[in-house]
Each structure stands twice: as C-alpha cells, then as structure tokens.
Design a protein around this motif. Sequence first.
Motif, PDB file in Angstrom:
ATOM      1  N   GLN A 220       5.117  -6.739  -1.702  1.00 25.17           N
ATOM      2  CA  GLN A 220       5.637  -7.943  -0.706  1.00 25.17           C
ATOM      3  C   GLN A 220       5.260  -7.845   0.611  1.00 25.17           C
ATOM      4  O   GLN A 220       6.161  -8.391   1.551  1.00 25.17           O
TER       5      GLN A 220
ATOM      6  N   SER B 234       2.328  -0.054   4.430  1.00 20.15           N
ATOM      7  CA  SER B 234       2.276   0.979   5.457  1.00 20.15           C
ATOM      8  C   SER B 234       1.738   2.054   5.132  1.00 20.15           C
ATOM      9  O   SER B 234       1.882   2.466   4.110  1.00 20.15           O
TER      10      SER B 234
ATOM     11  N   SER C 238       0.660  -1.041  10.356  1.00 24.02           N
ATOM     12  CA  SER C 238       0.834  -2.494  10.352  1.00 24.02           C
ATOM     13  C   SER C 238      -0.245  -2.858   8.909  1.00 24.02           C
ATOM     14  O   SER C 238      -1.177  -1.990   8.971  1.00 24.02           O
ATOM     15  N   PRO C 239       0.068  -4.004   8.454  1.00 22.30           N
ATOM     16  CA  PRO C 239      -0.813  -4.410   7.449  1.00 22.30           C
ATOM     17  C   PRO C 239      -2.235  -4.618   7.877  1.00 22.30           C
ATOM     18  O   PRO C 239      -2.336  -4.880   9.312  1.00 22.30           O
TER      19      PRO C 239
ATOM     20  N   ILE D  69       4.386   3.872   3.403  1.00 25.70           N
ATOM     21  CA  ILE D  69       4.686   3.680   1.884  1.00 25.70           C
ATOM     22  C   ILE D  69       3.499   4.237   1.054  1.00 25.70           C
ATOM     23  O   ILE D  69       3.850   4.594  -0.056  1.00 25.70           O
TER      24      ILE D  69
ATOM     25  N   ARG E  28       6.903  -2.888  -3.167  1.00 28.59           N
ATOM     26  CA  ARG E  28       7.048  -3.195  -1.580  1.00 28.59           C
ATOM     27  C   ARG E  28       5.764  -3.288  -0.909  1.00 28.59           C
ATOM     28  O   ARG E  28       5.712  -4.275  -0.081  1.00 28.59           O
ATOM     29  N   ILE E  29       4.828  -2.719  -1.421  1.00 26.08           N
ATOM     30  CA  ILE E  29       3.377  -3.105  -0.967  1.00 26.08           C
ATOM     31  C   ILE E  29       3.119  -4.641  -1.260  1.00 26.08           C
ATOM     32  O   ILE E  29       2.585  -5.260  -0.462  1.00 26.08           O
TER      33      ILE E  29
ATOM     34  N   PRO F 265       3.565   5.535   9.924  1.00 27.02           N
ATOM     35  CA  PRO F 265       3.472   3.908   9.305  1.00 27.02           C
ATOM     36  C   PRO F 265       2.476   3.354  10.243  1.00 27.02           C
ATOM     37  O   PRO F 265       2.046   3.752  11.151  1.00 27.02           O
TER      38      PRO F 265
ATOM     39  N   TYR G  28       7.606   1.665  -4.704  1.00 28.11           N
ATOM     40  CA  TYR G  28       6.698   1.546  -3.473  1.00 28.11           C
ATOM     41  C   TYR G  28       5.615   0.667  -3.641  1.00 28.11           C
ATOM     42  O   TYR G  28       5.282  -0.122  -2.747  1.00 28.11           O
TER      43      TYR G  28
ATOM     44  N   ASP H 236       4.371  -4.934   2.481  1.00 29.15           N
ATOM     45  CA  ASP H 236       4.411  -3.490   3.427  1.00 29.15           C
ATOM     46  C   ASP H 236       3.557  -2.627   2.803  1.00 29.15           C
ATOM     47  O   ASP H 236       4.056  -1.455   2.286  1.00 29.15           O
TER      48      ASP H 236
END
Length: 739
Positions: free
Chosen positions: A357, A361, A204-205, A364, A354-355, A202, A351, A359
């Motif tokens: 929002q 990673s 971080s953004p 993801i 989630r991206i 994973p 997925y 995330d």
Amino acid sequence: MAQAETTVAHSNTVIYQRLYKALSVGLRRQIFVAVCDPVPLRDRLSEQLHAGQSASFPPLITVRLNAENPNFLNAIATILQDNPHLKQSKLSPTFEIIGIEDLTRKSAPLQQRFIRHLRLIERHLPQLDFSLLLWLPRPWLGNIRQAVPEFWRWHTGVFEFSSEVDSFPEESTPSRPSLPPPPPLSPLSEGEFPLVTLQFKPYSPLPIPQQEWATPRTPSPPGLDEAPPEGLDEGHLNPPESLERAADGREDTAEGETPLAVSGELQDSTQVTLEAPIDPQESGETVLEQPLEATDGETPLDPQTDSPESPPSEPIPLLFSFPSPEELEQLKASYTLESIAQGFLHLGQQYRDRIAQGDPSRDILTQAIQAYQGALDCHPTLPLAAEVLNDLGNFYWMRSRIVSDRESRRPDSPEQAFPDLEEALICYQTALLHITDPQNFATTYGMIHNNLGAAYGDLARYRDFIENMQLSIAAYEEALKYRTPDSNPTKYGSTQNNLGTAYWHLAQQHHPIENLRAAIAAYTEASQYYDPSEDFGPWAMIQNNLGTAYWNLSQYEDSINSLKKAVIAYERSLRYRTAKNAPAACAATQNNLGTAYWHLSTAENFSSRSKQDYLERAAAAYGIATQLAQQLSHQDPPIPVNFDCLATYNNLGLVHYQLATTDGFLLPTDIKLEYLEASLQAYLQALTAVPPDSEIYQTAFNYIVRTVQAFYQYGGIQGQNRALSQIPGPLLPQLLPRL
C-alpha cells in the motif's frame, strides 16, 4: 548395458586418478570440490583415497559436518590443536568435509549458516596451512557456485563422479588411519560471525526494479486488486516508477563536431537513457495472506508432529507486533512451534500488505524480515519454505537499496548495500535447495531465478562487475528455461527484458559487440509478448531499451543501419509514451531520439539536405524533452526526469549552432540568426541552473561567447546587438571583453 556400465566405471576411475594426483602434490590453500550424489559411492571413493596414502602422501583427514552447527572451520581448528604434529609436518594436510548432504533436510537458518562459513574462507585463506576437499551432492554444487562467488573464485578444481553407485571398480581397501576423536564442538559464540542487524531507521519509498513475490494461495482483500505501476513482475508490492538508467561515460569533442558519449556535465556530449530491469505485473494480482498452504504435489520436508508432551495444537492468536523474548517463551509454553510459525507469517504478511500500500520503509522491511525469519526459526520444515525464503530475500533486497531515511537512491557505499544483498542471495539460493524437482515447480523455480538475476545485477554495481553481471545473466537464462512463452507469456517477456538489460550493462565493460547483440535479441524477443494496445507502458519501455542498445551498437559497427533501427525503436516507443499519459518517460525517449538523429547527421555519405533534416529532427526532439522536463520541475511536488537536463540543453544549443553555421546547408541569413538565437537561449537556460564557480558554468559561458561571435559573423553589428539584447545584464561585463 554392460558396455555403458564399463564406460561409466572407466570415467569415474579417470576422475578419481585426477583427484588423487591433485591431492598428492601437497600444496597449501587448495580447495577441491568433489561432486558425488550416492553416499555409498562417495564413501568408497574416500576409502580409496585413504588407502592410497603413502609416506610421501599428504595427510588426508575426514571431518563429518555437524548439521546442527555446520562450523567446519572450528572442527578443523580443534583437530589441528589436538594433533600438533600435523602443523609440524612438511606435507600440508587436506581435510575432506563429508556430510554436507545432511543439510538438505535441515532448516533454512542452518543452511544459511553453512553458506556464511564458506564465505569466511576467503577472509582466512592467506593464513590457512591446509587444503580442503568438499564432498557435495549435485544440487549444492550450483547453489554454492552462485551463492558464494567469493568462495568459488578460490576453488582449485571440480571432480564430478557419475551417479551410478556401482560404477567404481572394486578394490580391497584397508581401514582408514585413525586420529583421536575431537572433543564435542562448542556452540557458535554470539557475534563470532555477525549477522545483519535488523534495527535501521525508517526511510521513504524509492524507485526500484521489481522482484517477484510468491504466488498467493488465497483471495485478495477488497481494494488491492489494481494494476501496479510499471515495473513489478509476479508480485504484490506496488513500488513507485522504476528508474531509467543512464549510460555513463564521456568523451570530449572539438567544437561543433560529433556528439559522443553520455555526460553529466555541460559539454559536447550526448546521453541516452536505459531503463532498469522491470517485470510488469498483470492487473488483478492478489496479496499473500495467511495461512500458507502446500501446493499440490509438494511434500513439506520432515514436518513436525505433535507428541503427547507437546503443547496443544490450536491456532495461535493473531500477532500484531513481534513478541519480546519473554512473550515468545510464554507462547512456546502454550502453543506448538507450527502454530507460532503461522502467527509470525501472519504478522509478516501484515507488513507485506503495508508495503503493497506504499509504505516500504526500512522499519517496515526490517519488521517483515524479523517476522518471516521468526517463522523459519520456529518451523524449519515449514511448508512452502521456498516461497517464504523468496519473499524474505525480496525484503533484504529492497532494504539493500536504501540510502537513508529520506533518500530513495541506491547506496553509493558498498558497506551500506553488501550485508542485505548477501542475505538476499543466501535466501534465494537456499530457496532453490528446497525445490528438488524444478519441473513440477517451474513457476516458483523461474521466479526465484529471476529475482536472483536482479540481486546479482545490484551486486555488480559494487564489486566484481563482470563476474556478477555474468551470474545475473546466467540466473535470468535459467529462469527462462522454466518460464516459457506457453506457460506465462507476460512473465517470459519481462524476464527477457531483464536479460537484455543485464547484457547491456555487461557490454559497457566487456565484449561490447557480442553483448549488445545479445541485448538486442533479448529485447526483440521480449517485445513480442506484450500487446501495445493493452500493455503500452511495458511495450514502450522495451522499445526504448531496444533503441538504446542499437544506439550503443552503432558506436562499434554498422553505424548508419544501427542508428536507423534505434530511431525506429524510439519512435515506436513514443507512439504510446506521450506527453499526456507518461510525460517523464516521453521526455527521456525524446532525448534519446534527439541523440540518434544527431549522430545520423554526421554520416559522411548523406547529402547536405539529409544531414540538415536529421539535425532539425534532433532539435525538435531535444526541444520536447527540455520543455517537458521544465514543466515537470514546476509541479508540486516536482517530478524528476532520469536524464541530465543540463546536458540536453547543451545538446540543443549545439544542434541549433550547427544548423546555423554549416556552410553546406545554404540557409538564408535570417534563418541562420533564428537558429543562433535558439542556440543562445538553450545555453542561457543551462547557465542559470549552475553555480558561477562550476566547470559546467564556464563551459556554457564559452559556448555563449562563440554564439555571440557567430551572430556578428552572419548579421554584423546589428546581429551582435540582437544577441547582446538577450544577455542578462550581470553577464555583460564578463562577456564583452571576450568578443
């Protein structure tokens, strides 16, 4: 009509003769591309080539592409192995590859596999003892040119025949010389052409320029209808703020002279920042949800239908994780492949949400890639395949920009970025193949080309800079043919901004004046399609970019006029980029404005008063930039700026030094000492931020010595003591011997 047919027939005859002569030379390692849409005409042309062979004509051997396993190199290897006399011949054989048009209606993974095999030719070309003749339909010509540039670099010639089936003169042609048919091709062995692994850690953004996402067909769920941060076009993901890229390069100057190029080190230098390509997204965009449905007028390619032996066609239970191989086999026993594909799409869209929002990673992104690819594998003729492939390309593109689990900058090593970037390019190019009528799907077609431009721009960072930047520009310009001001002015403006940035980057290494003018034209056009009262962020960003392009142009021609236009653009940007609503962006543009004013102060035909005024304006702008950067660094968490603060402190010190020491300004002594004090404080600020054994530290220290000496020159011992009272005690033993 008869005359037109005669003209077309004559043109095709001339092209055929060129192709025949090129093949007759018999050179090895030649790659010829023949473009012909009607299959009957292609077959007649091929028959004509075979009929024209003589004892001195190199062997011409036909290989029909297996659309289910498009590994034509294996097929050629099999023929050479079964016909050893071909290797012993003095004349190098040419293998003509036909049947590529069959791939058009095959699945995206098969099309991607064929493109990978083309890419391998570059690796094996030095060892090839034969030549290739590829018969392509027209849609594949442009896509291969852009999707596989490493293959395209090696092509020897392109021969484009008219699309009229009966536009080649009739000639009697004997049957082709036959070779024993090759044995059936073996399936592609696992690992023979390694694909990108999907298992990464994973991360971080990271700040990124935008890619566009397929327009959703269903309403947004509650809570996500909000305007994303500056920088996303046509999409539903909300990445962090985008980067403003610095104009790299450095030139040394004599002490106190004109500041020149950007520098990351503390010396006589200036820096101007340029922002990354950004497509602002309108507020209220929706998030793509399942199920994907075909748009009006779109005909899915060869949809699979249920048969009496097929599993019952019923909705698959929602998938919340990717199934294991055993679970997948169980699903195939109970549901149709179409239903399983819809389940994978639903999983991929989870997925994607989630991206959206916050995330994005690596884990993801990898799972989203796996889910979307699973949908394409299960249902190769998936409706909206172009949109699905576009989004899949976006996931690969985003993952290509990841360094590690915790770092959000771009990879420095090409090996980290290449695999995903190449997969992204393949996805975008394959998506374009699914759009046979661009005019009826102009929105999607323009969107994919915009994303293609961003991907090529990233690829240029690592290799073939000029070629890939030109491909990036070509993709943006193609997008603008279908993304017009009338159809979507915001998207049109955002692509014009991207085009301007691509031209700006190309100008740093290739035809600077021509490409900077093109960048200015694109930025100017882009700015007309944003209302600063409503879209102040994008509008101010484009004004910043326009100012930077004018600043660069001033280094080559029309210096004063270009610098004045740069100042106007930066000051327009700062009307909306204020310290309150956009402090980091405000600091960057203030830094740029300071540089433009400083360069204006060096013009020979200005009066001393004008030069002094420009220097004072430069000092004010640099002062705001450093003050904001200092405030942002003390926030929790710290907010970085995208320019080199050390260089800006250095520039601030130099500007104040010039104000104090330029004889033509005729300033009173007390004002000169105030300017010298401001200069000294700027240098000390830079000195405290770097290690003592660094070159930057030594440069700043030398400037401090020079400034203290100027204190003595204008204020005597009292002035020198005033300066020394501000020097930190640990520096005095090193400083005093230099005075």
